[in-house]
Design an enzyme around this catalytic site. Sequence first.
Site, PDB file in Angstrom:
ATOM      1  N   ASP A 101      53.622  48.045  66.241  1.00 29.18           N
ATOM      2  CA  ASP A 101      52.827  47.438  65.178  1.00 29.18           C
ATOM      3  C   ASP A 101      51.365  47.391  65.587  1.00 29.18           C
ATOM      4  O   ASP A 101      50.946  46.528  66.353  1.00 29.18           O
ATOM      5  CB  ASP A 101      53.339  46.025  64.871  1.00 29.18           C
ATOM      6  CG  ASP A 101      52.551  45.372  63.743  1.00 29.18           C
ATOM      7  OD1 ASP A 101      51.852  46.094  63.005  1.00 29.18           O
ATOM      8  OD2 ASP A 101      52.636  44.142  63.607  1.00 29.18           O
TER       9      ASP A 101
ATOM     10  N   LYS B 262      45.021  45.100  64.598  1.00 26.85           N
ATOM     11  CA  LYS B 262      45.083  44.020  65.585  1.00 26.85           C
ATOM     12  C   LYS B 262      44.066  44.267  66.703  1.00 26.85           C
ATOM     13  O   LYS B 262      43.813  45.419  67.066  1.00 26.85           O
ATOM     14  CB  LYS B 262      46.474  43.965  66.235  1.00 26.85           C
ATOM     15  CG  LYS B 262      47.610  43.569  65.338  1.00 26.85           C
ATOM     16  CD  LYS B 262      48.927  43.635  66.123  1.00 26.85           C
ATOM     17  CE  LYS B 262      50.125  43.303  65.255  1.00 26.85           C
ATOM     18  NZ  LYS B 262      50.188  41.879  64.910  1.00 26.85           N
TER      19      LYS B 262
ATOM     20  N   GLU C 215      53.491  43.260  57.673  1.00 26.83           N
ATOM     21  CA  GLU C 215      54.380  44.348  57.273  1.00 26.83           C
ATOM     22  C   GLU C 215      55.857  44.038  57.471  1.00 26.83           C
ATOM     23  O   GLU C 215      56.717  44.626  56.806  1.00 26.83           O
ATOM     24  CB  GLU C 215      54.021  45.633  58.039  1.00 26.83           C
ATOM     25  CG  GLU C 215      54.657  45.796  59.408  1.00 26.83           C
ATOM     26  CD  GLU C 215      54.293  44.708  60.424  1.00 26.83           C
ATOM     27  OE1 GLU C 215      55.124  44.419  61.299  1.00 26.83           O
ATOM     28  OE2 GLU C 215      53.188  44.144  60.333  1.00 26.83           O
TER      29      GLU C 215
ATOM     30  N   ARG D 286      57.698  41.485  56.681  1.00 28.56           N
ATOM     31  CA  ARG D 286      58.354  40.963  55.469  1.00 28.56           C
ATOM     32  C   ARG D 286      58.560  42.068  54.431  1.00 28.56           C
ATOM     33  O   ARG D 286      59.477  42.000  53.623  1.00 28.56           O
ATOM     34  CB  ARG D 286      57.531  39.812  54.905  1.00 28.56           C
ATOM     35  CG  ARG D 286      56.162  40.162  54.427  1.00 28.56           C
ATOM     36  CD  ARG D 286      55.217  38.976  54.361  1.00 28.56           C
ATOM     37  NE  ARG D 286      54.856  38.495  55.683  1.00 28.56           N
ATOM     38  CZ  ARG D 286      54.083  37.438  55.915  1.00 28.56           C
ATOM     39  NH1 ARG D 286      53.597  36.752  54.893  1.00 28.56           N
ATOM     40  NH2 ARG D 286      53.795  37.064  57.136  1.00 28.56           N
TER      41      ARG D 286
END
Length: 426
Positions: free
Chosen positions: A198, A205, A277, A279
């Site tokens: 991720d 991030k 992302e 969910r």
Amino acid sequence: MSTLSILLSEKTAPSKWGKDALLSFSEDTVTIHYQPEHRHGAIQRAARKLDNQGIKSVKLSGDNWDLESCWHFWIGYRNAKNNNKVSWAKLNKKDKQELKNRLAIIDWCRDIVNQQAETLSPLELATQSAKLISNYSSDISYNIISGEALKEQDYMGIYTVGKGSDRPAALLELDYNPTKNPKTPIIACLVGKGITFDSGGYSLKPSSFMESMRSDMGGAALVTGALALAIARGVNHRIKLYLCCADNLVSGNAFKLGDIIRYRNGKTVEVDNTDAEGRLVLADGLINADNDNPHYIIDCATLTGAAKIAVGNDYQSLLSFDDKFANQLLASSQAEHEAFWRLPLADFHRSQFPSSFADMANSGLPNTAGASTAAAFLSHFIKNYKQNWLHIDCSATFRKSATALWATGATGIGIRTLANLLNVLK
């Protein structure tokens, strides 16, 4: 390197080792000193000290070792390099088999969460998870849907999140049915978030938050291990598993802020944060689970940083509208010596992600409870969300740095609790 014998003692260590010393040494023997009410924690801390001291081979000796003592020693002694060896104390046949199962299944989970993203693609995660469970029963059937087939079959959450990566996204559908009767009711559906890396997508991030994101598939590992351990313990009712696997990367094909996803249940979701992302992929799995009409639904995901802020890395976070079902899980966690903590979830949380362009946005309003709103978002994909549904935000799955109890990396916390729960559900 010689193998050290490890003894347990309720007696205080000799004064030369310091006041209330945890460990004492004599030639080729180490004694762990503990107070009875803190037995397991002391054993785990002692094991962590031994690993830190470079002691790589031990033998658990004496008559005081039982199953839980052995296990707490191991979870403290084991590190991400998995280079420590233990000769186990004598256990009865039942406990010996349980220890063997934990070592195989929970260590598999710790290893796959620790694995670098370069070698663990979404398709590989789905494949390895199915292989693990198949090792424990022949009553397994499964199907993996990947790449463009996800779009063709209208799994738009998984497909959208994963389309920015060269590695195709994947959905694992697995059915454990020991009755062999296709009409047998499904007792439970398990849904796991399997984001194999991720980056945050276009809501990128910072590096300090991204470095541990190989662990963002920890929810998928948790439900996989839980089902495998439940089967190894003899669960005899039908359970289905859905793993929602994808990379969340940046590319010319990646999903963007402002995109709208239309799900199979008719819900539309505006993307206002590509780093929310998890969910989005879980929604596809929850729709499938809900359509199966199981007695219970449980999803697990490394979903929010808010859960970690609330409870640290010490507890797995539990959210549910169903007090009875939540209390069943908490009772299982207590029986299995694992730490869970319940966070609030209420109907008002379900309206805290408005959108001018879709039914809802994928992240909550500012200054709202992040873990609660994330769980509330998921509730929109379960028709009867107030009963028989648990959401576990995996706040204790991975540690970025070592503690007195844990090495850096994956912990495996929660697998025993869920396995216990699956065995008692009716």
